[in-house]
Scaffold this motif. Structure first.
Motif, short mmCIF file in Angstrom:
data_model
loop_
_atom_site.label_atom_id
_atom_site.label_comp_id
_atom_site.label_asym_id
_atom_site.label_seq_id
_atom_site.Cartn_x
_atom_site.Cartn_y
_atom_site.Cartn_z
N UNK A 60 0.70 -1.32 0.08
CA UNK A 60 0.18 0.12 -0.04
C UNK A 60 0.91 1.40 0.12
N UNK A 61 2.10 1.11 0.05
CA UNK A 61 2.98 2.25 -0.06
C UNK A 61 3.57 2.59 1.54
N UNK A 62 3.03 1.75 2.30
CA UNK A 62 3.65 2.03 3.85
C UNK A 62 5.11 1.87 3.86
N UNK A 63 5.88 2.82 4.68
CA UNK A 63 7.34 2.59 4.78
C UNK A 63 7.55 1.24 5.57
N UNK A 64 8.74 0.91 5.61
CA UNK A 64 8.97 -0.35 6.40
C UNK A 64 8.87 0.21 7.77
N UNK A 65 9.33 1.15 8.35
CA UNK A 65 9.16 1.82 9.66
C UNK A 65 7.85 1.86 10.06
N UNK A 66 6.98 2.37 9.28
CA UNK A 66 5.54 2.50 9.62
C UNK A 66 4.86 1.02 9.74
N UNK A 84 11.33 -8.04 10.89
CA UNK A 84 12.15 -7.34 9.99
C UNK A 84 11.45 -6.80 8.60
N UNK A 85 11.62 -5.79 8.20
CA UNK A 85 11.07 -5.44 6.80
C UNK A 85 12.03 -4.42 6.20
N UNK A 86 12.19 -4.59 4.73
CA UNK A 86 12.69 -3.88 3.76
C UNK A 86 12.02 -3.55 2.70
N UNK A 87 11.86 -2.09 2.37
CA UNK A 87 10.86 -1.99 1.34
C UNK A 87 11.93 -1.39 0.33
N UNK A 88 11.36 -1.20 -1.24
CA UNK A 88 12.08 -1.04 -2.20
C UNK A 88 13.02 0.45 -2.01
N UNK A 89 12.69 1.19 -1.30
CA UNK A 89 13.31 2.49 -0.85
C UNK A 89 13.12 2.63 0.67
N UNK A 90 13.90 3.69 1.23
CA UNK A 90 13.63 3.87 2.68
C UNK A 90 14.31 3.23 3.48
N UNK A 91 14.16 3.62 5.00
CA UNK A 91 15.22 3.01 5.95
C UNK A 91 14.35 1.54 6.22
N UNK A 92 15.29 0.48 6.44
CA UNK A 92 14.78 -0.70 6.92
C UNK A 92 14.35 -0.76 8.33
N UNK A 93 13.63 -1.79 8.66
CA UNK A 93 13.05 -1.76 10.11
C UNK A 93 12.99 -2.92 10.73
#
Length: 225
Positions: A60-66, A84-93
């Motif tokens: 849905x476009x939520x960042x990994x942190x969120x 753990x989560x990693x999106x195509x961009x942004x900070x891993x979480x």
């Protein structure tokens, strides 16, 4: 009783995860990837439902942190979970619940996050991120398994590991790498590397067979024209 690395390749856009445990078939219930959304792991007294939920939020476009914060704030028993989560961009979480087993923790890199529990030491996680970052020209699956091998060399779990898996999504609507060692009395990570040695040279051909079979190479078996 688990250590994992979830990551993306900044060069190619590939997304993936690798995981190992003393329990059987760890990758079947703990590692999840999507070619458009990201890669996640749900481990430590595992709830396999949390992986798809995280991927759904990332889709849905939520960042990994969120996404991690949202799941951690609403799921019951989250104190037992490590996510753990990693999106195509942004900070891993990452989220590590206070009831995670033994020595546990996480190290977040620029494009990856290593996490584990019942670890021999917290240095295992630093070794994983350092190994992952050492060669960003290598294919993502190879980098993930290099990190897993480094984790084992740094002590890995407190006890022996028996299963491992690696998943990578890239250039197809399905995981282009999905390799598992569900149980072995030997070294599941070394066995996984051997499987990747077999799979890697054929990976593109199998993607072509799915997407454009008329242009795909033959199987090279008797009777195949």
């Amino acid at each position: 009783m688990t250590f994992s690395i979830t990551a993306r390749c900044a060069r190619t856009g590939a997304l993936g995860a690798a995981i190992s445990s003393s329990s059987p078939a760890v990758a079947s219930r703990c590692a999840f990837v999507s070619p458009t959304a990201g890669a996640v792991c749900s481990q430590n007294v595992t709830d396999p439902r949390l992986g798809p939920r995280l991927l759904g939020l990332l889709e849905l476009g939520t960042s990994a942190v969120e996404a991690i914060e949202q799941v951690a704030s609403t799921e019951p028993n989250i104190e037992y979970r490590q996510l753990t989560a990693v999106a195509p961009d942004g900070e891993p979480a990452v989220h590590s619940g206070r009831n995670a087993l033994g020595t546990y923790g996480a190290v977040v890199g620029e494009h990856c996050v290593a996490a584990g529990n019942l670890l021999a030491s917290e240095g295992v996680l630093d070794a994983m991120v350092e190994a992952f970052d050492a060669d960003d020209s290598a294919p993502l699956a190879r980098r993930l398994l290099t990190a897993m091998t480094a984790a084992l060399a740094a002590g890995g779990e407190e006890g022996p590991v028996h299963s491992a898996g690696v998943l990578v999504a890239h250039d197809a609507p399905w995981p282009v790498v999905d390799l598992r060692v569900d149980w072995t009395e030997g070294d599941p990570i070394a066995e996984l590397v051997s499987l990747l040695d077999i799979w890697e040279p054929q990976q593109h051909d199998y993607v072509q067979r799915g997407l454009n079979p008329a242009a795909a190479p033959s199987f090279g078996v008797p009777g195949d024209q």
